[in-house]
Design an enzyme around this catalytic site. Structure first.
Site, PDB file in Angstrom:
ATOM      1  N   LYS A 116      10.795  27.459 -15.030  1.00  0.00           N
ATOM      2  CA  LYS A 116      11.096  28.022 -13.706  1.00  0.00           C
ATOM      3  C   LYS A 116      11.105  29.548 -13.767  1.00  0.00           C
ATOM      4  CE  LYS A 116      13.682  23.961 -12.218  1.00  0.00           C
ATOM      5  NZ  LYS A 116      14.989  23.306 -12.032  1.00  0.00           N
ATOM      6  N   GLN A 170      21.137  24.928 -12.606  1.00  0.00           N
ATOM      7  CA  GLN A 170      20.408  23.833 -13.261  1.00  0.00           C
ATOM      8  C   GLN A 170      21.341  22.645 -13.518  1.00  0.00           C
ATOM      9  OE1 GLN A 170      17.010  23.690 -13.949  1.00  0.00           O
ATOM     10  NE2 GLN A 170      17.462  21.585 -14.528  1.00  0.00           N
ATOM     11  N   ASP A 187      17.544  25.222  -4.052  1.00  0.00           N
ATOM     12  CA  ASP A 187      17.204  23.805  -4.259  1.00  0.00           C
ATOM     13  C   ASP A 187      17.258  22.982  -2.972  1.00  0.00           C
ATOM     14  OD1 ASP A 187      16.455  23.245  -6.919  1.00  0.00           O
ATOM     15  OD2 ASP A 187      18.507  23.618  -7.593  1.00  0.00           O
TER      16      ASP A 187
END
Ligand code: NAD
Length: 295
Positions: A53, A97, A120
């Site tokens: 990422k 994460q 997200d």
């Protein structure tokens, strides 16, 4: 002939589009999107995802603000970090994460991310917006994996309206938002899950099957209607005998070799949904950046 839906290629195109957009925004505003990447502990898969990422974010021109915390970090300390990032001007997207260590309540942390910086798309406000927003709302922050699946479906240039779509899996991060997005495309959506009866039959009626279960090759070729489109979200590591040696390999939730015979189009694992998830994270952060410029 069955079309292989190339997630790597589609994700690359999306990243290139974003890069141009970011260059443009930089020349207009003098600023670039900032993505804060927060990891707690040393889960091996998380190390791989965070690295990928971060690399992609830098390549499209983002500023990446990296916070890798030790396993023993308390929920309170992590909350404090998120609160600080919520206030930081140069941070447009915050990515925490998952999974977090057991002593930290994931939902508490996800809920603490400011909804405008929710890279997200997991914050309850954004989940709610997704369910009520109009078809073409470009400002939404959308869970990355299902959004990537929709982009792949659209790349096929078929009419999605009125199609029977079956989503297998009802998780908050894949199954449920996937169903919402398919509904926005005017599909007739069925959500199947671990308690669904006659799953095989349910799938056999589908024009589109999205498998997000986490069970290696559970969806058999015979479950797929002739001409259906198959999107395999699953990532499962299994032991396999490769050239006489026992090795690990990645497989999806669909028995690819058999399903390919019936499907009109299918995603491979790896190289299908996976690359799209990261590209959509960059898309969300760019949207968050643009939303802020407008406000
Ligand atoms: P999850 O464990 O949260 O949810 C799995 C769902 O599958 C549940 O809703 C459950 O009801 C359903 N299920 C379990 N057994 C079933 C059965 N026998 N029949 C029907 N349904 C069943 O998982 P998740 O987070 O939604 O992830 C699903 C899969 O997708 C995993 O393999 C995960 O690794 C993968 N994944 C991939 C990406 C990507 O970027 N490609 C992103 C997220 C998740």
């Amino acid at each position: 002939m069955t079309k292989l839906i190339n997630g790597k290629e589609i994700a690359k195109n999306l990243r290139n589009t974003l890069k141009k957009e970011i260059d443009n925004l930089k020349s207009k505003t003098g600023k670039v999107p900032g993505l804060a990447v927060v990891q707690v502990g040393e889960v091996a898969a998380s190390n791989v995802y965070v690295k990928a990422k971060t690399k992609s974010a830098k390549e499209v021109g983002f500023e990446v603000i990296d916070h890798h915390l030790i396993e023993q970090t308390s929920e309170e300390e992590l909350l404090q970090l998120v609160m600080n990032l919520n206030k930081q001007e140069n941070v447009n997207g915050i990515l925490v994460q998952l999974p977090l260590p057991d002593h930290i309540n994931e939902q508490v942390i996800l809920d603490s991310i400011h909804p405008d910086k929710d890279a997200d798309g997991f914050h309850p406000l954004n989940v709610g917006k997704l369910s009520i927003a109009s078809h073409n709302d470009q400002n939404l922050l959308i869970p990355c994996t299902p959004y990537g699946c929709i982009i792949m479906l659209k790349s096929l240039e078929i009419n999605l309206s009125g199609k029977n779509a079956v989503v297998i899996g009802r998780s908050n991060i894949v199954g449920k938002p996937m169903a919402q997005l398919l509904l926005k495309e005017s599909c007739t959506v069925t959500i199947a899950h671990s308690k669904t009866q006659n799953l095989e039959e349910v799938c056999q009626n589908a024009d589109i099957v999205v498998a997000a279960v986490g069970r290696p090759e559970m969806v058999k070729g015979s479950w797929i209607k002739k001409g259906a489109v198959v999107i395999d979200v699953g990532i499962n590591r299994i032991e396999a005998n490769i050239k006489g040696e026992n090795k690990n390999k990645l497989v999806g939730d669909v028995d690819f070799k058999e399903a390919e015979k019936n499907a009109s189009a299918i995603t491979p694992v790896p190289g299908g949904v996976g690359p799209m998830t990261i590209a959509c994270l960059l898309r969300n952060t760019t949207v968050a950046f643009k939303n802020k410029q407008k406000s």
